[in-house]
Design a protein around this motif. Structure first.
Motif, mmCIF file in Angstrom:
data_model
loop_
_atom_site.group_PDB
_atom_site.id
_atom_site.type_symbol
_atom_site.label_atom_id
_atom_site.label_comp_id
_atom_site.label_asym_id
_atom_site.label_seq_id
_atom_site.Cartn_x
_atom_site.Cartn_y
_atom_site.Cartn_z
ATOM 1 N N VAL A 193 0.848 -1.200 0.000
ATOM 2 C CA VAL A 193 0.000 0.000 0.000
ATOM 3 C C VAL A 193 0.880 1.245 0.000
ATOM 4 N N GLU A 194 1.903 1.255 0.850
ATOM 5 C CA GLU A 194 2.814 2.394 0.902
ATOM 6 C C GLU A 194 3.580 2.557 -0.408
ATOM 7 N N ARG A 195 4.044 1.446 -0.987
ATOM 8 C CA ARG A 195 4.755 1.503 -2.280
ATOM 9 C C ARG A 195 3.869 2.086 -3.377
ATOM 10 N N ALA A 196 2.569 1.828 -3.277
ATOM 11 C CA ALA A 196 1.624 2.336 -4.274
ATOM 12 C C ALA A 196 1.278 3.802 -4.032
ATOM 13 N N GLY A 197 1.799 4.370 -2.940
ATOM 14 C CA GLY A 197 1.530 5.772 -2.637
ATOM 15 C C GLY A 197 0.162 6.011 -2.022
ATOM 16 N N LEU A 198 -0.417 4.965 -1.444
ATOM 17 C CA LEU A 198 -1.731 5.073 -0.821
ATOM 18 C C LEU A 198 -1.576 5.228 0.687
ATOM 19 N N ASP A 199 -2.633 5.673 1.326
ATOM 20 C CA ASP A 199 -2.631 5.880 2.765
ATOM 21 C C ASP A 199 -2.933 4.567 3.485
ATOM 22 N N PRO A 200 -1.952 4.016 4.228
ATOM 23 C CA PRO A 200 -2.181 2.741 4.916
ATOM 24 C C PRO A 200 -3.209 2.815 6.040
#
Length: 106
Positions: free
Chosen positions: A43-50
């Motif tokens: 999720v973090e690698r995708a630039g999303l908010d975990p």
């Protein structure tokens, strides 16, 4: 299809997403903690908010989409592992809201 390709590449065994290592070389069941850690990393690698994109949100989204596509509630109950059908019926409210919006022309 990506899922078919994954099935060819993954370790053979009972689980769709097994651990990489096991004593039998087949891959064991991923435990919940390990899954959460790996999920958060992606999720973090995708630039999303975990904080917003969690395994629970993914599970809820999957169940809601199954419901929207007309999957039988008992099938969804089994897939989610709910003991009581009333727990699964929570997802019908989301779909009912979709129907209300559609009827209102929104």
């Amino acid at each position: 299809m990506l899922l078919e390709r994954w099935k060819q590449l993954r370790p053979r065994g009972e689980y769709l997403f097994p651990t990489v290592r096991s004593s039998a070389g087949k891959g064991d069941k991923v435990n919940a903690r390990g899954f959460r850690i790996t999920f958060k990393r992606y999720v973090e690698r995708a630039g999303l908010d975990p904080e917003l994109v969690t395994p629970h949100v993914l599970r809820h989204t999957c169940a809601t989409e199954m419901m929207r596509r007309g999957t039988n509630l008992r099938v969804i109950q089994e897939a989610l592992g709910h003991k009581n059908i009333s727990t699964t019926q929570i997802y019908t409210h989301v779909v009912n809201d979709d129907v209300k919006r559609a009827m209102a022309g929104k």
